[in-house]
Design a protein around this motif. Structure first.
Motif, PDB file in Angstrom:
ATOM      1  N   ALA A   1       0.834  -1.132   0.140  1.00  0.00           N
ATOM      2  CA  ALA A   1      -0.039   0.072   0.038  1.00  0.00           C
ATOM      3  C   ALA A   1       0.800   1.361  -0.034  1.00  0.00           C
ATOM      4  O   ALA A   1       0.422   2.459  -0.396  1.00  0.00           O
ATOM      5  CB  ALA A   1      -0.883  -0.215   1.140  1.00  0.00           C
ATOM      6  N   GLU A   2       2.094   1.021   0.266  1.00  0.00           N
ATOM      7  CA  GLU A   2       3.005   2.213   0.491  1.00  0.00           C
ATOM      8  C   GLU A   2       4.408   2.270  -0.406  1.00  0.00           C
ATOM      9  O   GLU A   2       4.783   3.182  -0.883  1.00  0.00           O
ATOM     10  CB  GLU A   2       3.532   2.355   1.892  1.00  0.00           C
ATOM     11  CG  GLU A   2       2.332   2.620   3.022  1.00  0.00           C
ATOM     12  CD  GLU A   2       2.964   2.229   4.243  1.00  0.00           C
ATOM     13  OE1 GLU A   2       4.118   2.055   4.672  1.00  0.00           O
ATOM     14  OE2 GLU A   2       2.116   2.470   5.379  1.00  0.00           O
ATOM     15  N   GLN A   3       4.568   0.958  -1.032  1.00  0.00           N
ATOM     16  CA  GLN A   3       5.902   0.733  -1.680  1.00  0.00           C
ATOM     17  C   GLN A   3       5.510  -0.194  -2.808  1.00  0.00           C
ATOM     18  O   GLN A   3       4.666  -1.057  -2.641  1.00  0.00           O
ATOM     19  CB  GLN A   3       6.821   0.103  -0.779  1.00  0.00           C
ATOM     20  CG  GLN A   3       7.386   1.046   0.466  1.00  0.00           C
ATOM     21  CD  GLN A   3       8.443   0.442   1.193  1.00  0.00           C
ATOM     22  OE1 GLN A   3       8.079  -0.585   1.672  1.00  0.00           O
ATOM     23  NE2 GLN A   3       9.395   0.829   1.470  1.00  0.00           N
ATOM     24  N   LYS A   4       6.501  -0.097  -4.086  1.00  0.00           N
ATOM     25  CA  LYS A   4       6.284  -0.857  -5.114  1.00  0.00           C
ATOM     26  C   LYS A   4       7.584  -1.961  -4.841  1.00  0.00           C
ATOM     27  O   LYS A   4       8.611  -1.550  -4.513  1.00  0.00           O
ATOM     28  CB  LYS A   4       6.485  -0.070  -6.405  1.00  0.00           C
ATOM     29  CG  LYS A   4       5.451   0.428  -6.701  1.00  0.00           C
ATOM     30  CD  LYS A   4       5.719   1.326  -8.034  1.00  0.00           C
ATOM     31  CE  LYS A   4       4.536   2.389  -8.374  1.00  0.00           C
ATOM     32  NZ  LYS A   4       4.652   2.852  -9.829  1.00  0.00           N
ATOM     33  N   PRO A   5       7.119  -3.158  -4.556  1.00  0.00           N
ATOM     34  CA  PRO A   5       8.047  -4.258  -4.352  1.00  0.00           C
ATOM     35  C   PRO A   5       9.225  -4.467  -5.029  1.00  0.00           C
ATOM     36  O   PRO A   5      10.393  -4.132  -4.841  1.00  0.00           O
ATOM     37  CB  PRO A   5       7.252  -5.608  -4.450  1.00  0.00           C
ATOM     38  CG  PRO A   5       6.117  -5.317  -4.216  1.00  0.00           C
ATOM     39  CD  PRO A   5       5.872  -3.768  -4.820  1.00  0.00           C
ATOM     40  N   ALA A   6       9.153  -4.130  -6.429  1.00  0.00           N
ATOM     41  CA  ALA A   6      10.369  -4.280  -7.369  1.00  0.00           C
ATOM     42  C   ALA A   6      11.236  -3.070  -7.443  1.00  0.00           C
ATOM     43  O   ALA A   6      12.493  -3.197  -7.437  1.00  0.00           O
ATOM     44  CB  ALA A   6       9.631  -4.229  -9.003  1.00  0.00           C
ATOM     45  N   GLU A   7      10.846  -1.810  -6.970  1.00  0.00           N
ATOM     46  CA  GLU A   7      11.566  -0.784  -6.938  1.00  0.00           C
ATOM     47  C   GLU A   7      12.220  -0.953  -5.388  1.00  0.00           C
ATOM     48  O   GLU A   7      13.437  -0.652  -5.251  1.00  0.00           O
ATOM     49  CB  GLU A   7      10.711   0.451  -6.595  1.00  0.00           C
ATOM     50  CG  GLU A   7      10.003   1.047  -7.786  1.00  0.00           C
ATOM     51  CD  GLU A   7       9.511   2.473  -7.796  1.00  0.00           C
ATOM     52  OE1 GLU A   7       9.442   2.678  -6.612  1.00  0.00           O
ATOM     53  OE2 GLU A   7       8.719   2.948  -8.815  1.00  0.00           O
ATOM     54  N   VAL A   8      11.827  -1.609  -4.303  1.00  0.00           N
ATOM     55  CA  VAL A   8      12.401  -1.886  -2.952  1.00  0.00           C
ATOM     56  C   VAL A   8      13.707  -2.736  -3.471  1.00  0.00           C
ATOM     57  O   VAL A   8      14.672  -2.686  -2.957  1.00  0.00           O
ATOM     58  CB  VAL A   8      11.444  -2.227  -2.198  1.00  0.00           C
ATOM     59  CG1 VAL A   8      12.252  -2.783  -0.915  1.00  0.00           C
ATOM     60  CG2 VAL A   8      10.490  -1.219  -1.906  1.00  0.00           C
ATOM     61  N   VAL A   9      13.441  -4.098  -4.044  1.00  0.00           N
ATOM     62  CA  VAL A   9      14.256  -5.069  -4.331  1.00  0.00           C
ATOM     63  C   VAL A   9      15.346  -4.430  -5.374  1.00  0.00           C
ATOM     64  O   VAL A   9      16.445  -4.890  -4.927  1.00  0.00           O
ATOM     65  CB  VAL A   9      13.455  -6.295  -4.748  1.00  0.00           C
ATOM     66  CG1 VAL A   9      14.628  -7.276  -5.024  1.00  0.00           C
ATOM     67  CG2 VAL A   9      12.622  -6.925  -3.748  1.00  0.00           C
TER      68      VAL A   9
ATOM     69  N   GLY B   1       4.222  -8.635 -10.435  1.00  0.00           N
ATOM     70  CA  GLY B   1       5.148  -8.067  -9.532  1.00  0.00           C
ATOM     71  C   GLY B   1       6.413  -9.013  -9.626  1.00  0.00           C
ATOM     72  O   GLY B   1       7.341  -8.397  -9.374  1.00  0.00           O
ATOM     73  N   LEU B   2       6.269 -10.385  -9.632  1.00  0.00           N
ATOM     74  CA  LEU B   2       7.436 -11.198  -9.542  1.00  0.00           C
ATOM     75  C   LEU B   2       8.222 -11.109 -10.940  1.00  0.00           C
ATOM     76  O   LEU B   2       9.596 -10.856 -10.755  1.00  0.00           O
ATOM     77  CB  LEU B   2       7.068 -12.582  -9.366  1.00  0.00           C
ATOM     78  CG  LEU B   2       6.573 -12.999  -8.047  1.00  0.00           C
ATOM     79  CD1 LEU B   2       6.073 -14.249  -7.917  1.00  0.00           C
ATOM     80  CD2 LEU B   2       7.768 -13.179  -6.962  1.00  0.00           C
ATOM     81  N   ILE B   3       7.561 -11.117 -12.084  1.00  0.00           N
ATOM     82  CA  ILE B   3       8.335 -10.890 -13.240  1.00  0.00           C
ATOM     83  C   ILE B   3       9.060  -9.694 -13.168  1.00  0.00           C
ATOM     84  O   ILE B   3      10.455  -9.538 -13.711  1.00  0.00           O
ATOM     85  CB  ILE B   3       7.604 -10.844 -14.474  1.00  0.00           C
ATOM     86  CG1 ILE B   3       6.888 -12.458 -14.618  1.00  0.00           C
ATOM     87  CG2 ILE B   3       8.041 -10.444 -15.762  1.00  0.00           C
ATOM     88  CD1 ILE B   3       5.758 -12.378 -15.636  1.00  0.00           C
TER      89      ILE B   3
END
Length: 391
Positions: free
Chosen positions: A229-237, A272-274
């Motif tokens: 809700a606050e972050q984009k997983p791909a950007e964080v990783v 999101g995983l791709i």
């Protein structure tokens, strides 16, 4: 005997049904002492499958053997056993290859494979959210437990499904010591995937979800929470990996994936995983995806109702990623995982939030389906010992 019976969308009642009984010489009867409500049960509970009214739910089961058929040789009355959700014969082509999740004998439809307790399109077998359960081919399907079984039921019952399923996700994703792994979904299976990756020695494990209580559970076991809700997983990783992305990832949500606002998108976690996994990385998908979703047309669209999910295949192909899919062959892993529990190396009961009686099943389904705060994993005790919130 009493059982939790599906009566239609979002309606479960506890009622008297015929006692489970020996129907084949290789059957055993188990008095169910502990059984879980699974996220997969919610697909059926919500009317999003072809699960028939009047059937007993429950595929995560353990208990004490009370009767054995005349052909049973190994399992004995009085023993505690945990039961893989896969019902398998042990002798068909798939079982001989270790793929008990796709048994050809126990699935009555010739064009299909795989059978399970109380599950849509996986045979006529009743579920274990009941006082008694008939277990076909008991010698093959029942995993015997040690002397600590009665005292550690909330650990051992996880061997029926979610612990091996989470582990299977990491196997398909080829998680190795030192890897950077991302898990989409902080429900019970996602937490088990993260836990399994950490047990394997992964260097960093991220868990992406928008449920704060579940993300706190992920953080408690040493994973790094990502609130979608606050972050984009791909950007964080990518920020943490020089822009490359994770070595591998696990999908533990399934076709009813939805964003923080409740909008359903079956492609959400897959895409999101791709995006999050690096070039030539591996993805393991254990979240449930079905070829038909009776409620999908209204919730998502006509294509999704037919099991057609618009994933970013072009990007997946361009990145040379590999994806493994499907239900877990529980027997492939449950013995080793049992021994990790017995040896004090694993304690999967950390996910349990509530231990309730069978009579409380209707209320438990309501809270678990609503993702209410604190309802991370519900354990039912059909033969007593439910004690409310675990805390």
């Amino acid at each position: 005997m009493k059982a939790a019976v599906y009566e239609g969308p979002r309606t479960v009642t506890v009622k008297d049904v015929p006692d489970a009984k020996i129907e084949h010489p290789c059957d055993i009867i188990v008095k169910i002492t502990t059984t879980n409500i699974c996220g997969s049960d919610l697909h059926m509970y919500e009317g999003r499958t072809s699960f028939e009214s009047g059937r007993t739910l429950g595929h995560e089961n353990m208990g004490q053997v009370v009767e054995v058929g005349p052909a049973v040789r190994k399992v004995q009355v009085g023993q505690y056993v945990v039961l893989p959700f896969n019902i398998a014969c042990g002798f068909c082509k798939q079982c001989e290859r270790g793929l008990t999740n796709y048994c050809l004998t126990m699935q009555p439809e010739p064009a299909l494979a795989g059978a399970a307790y109380g599950f849509a399109d996986m045979g006529p077998y009743q579920g274990g959210q009941a006082e008694l359960l008939r277990v076909p081919y008991g010698d093959f399907n029942a995993l015997r437990l040690g002397e600590d079984a009665a005292d550690r039921q909330t650990d051992y019952v996880m061997l029926a499904d979610i612990f091996p399923t989470g582990y299977h996700a990491t196997e398909m994703a080829h998680v190795k010591p030192g890897d950077q792994t991302i898990v989409f979904g902080a429900g019970p299976v996602g937490l088990m995937a993260a836990y399994s990756a950490l047990l394997k020695g992964a260097g960093r494990v991220w868990v992406a979800d928008h449920q704060p209580d579940r993300l706190r559970k992920a953080e408690e076991i040493g994973a790094i929470p990502i609130n979608t809700a606050e972050q984009k997983p791909a950007e964080v990783v990518k920020e943490a990996t020089l822009g490359l992305g994770a070595d591998n990832g696990c999908e533990c949500v399934g076709y009813q994936a939805h964003d923080a606002k409740g909008h359903e998108d079956a492609s959400l976690t897959l895409n999101g995983l791709i995006d999050s996994v690096r070039f030539t990385g591996d993805i393991g998908v254990v979240g449930v995806f079905l070829p038909k979703d009776p409620g999908g047309a209204e919730a998502q669209g006509e294509l999704e109702a037919q099991g057609k999910v618009p994933i970013d295949f072009g990007m997946m192909w361009f990145k040379g990623q590999h994806m493994g899919t499907g239900q877990a062959p529980v027997k492939k892993y449950n013995r080793a995982l049992r021994d990790l529990i017995a040896g004090g190396k694993a304690k999967p009961s950390f996910v349990v939030s509530h231990e309730l009686s069978l009579d409380e099943a209707p209320t438990a389904y309501e809270h678990f389906d609503a993702r209410d705060e604190g309802w991370t994993k519900v354990v039912l005790h059909p033969n007593g010992h439910g004690n409310g919130h675990k805390g």
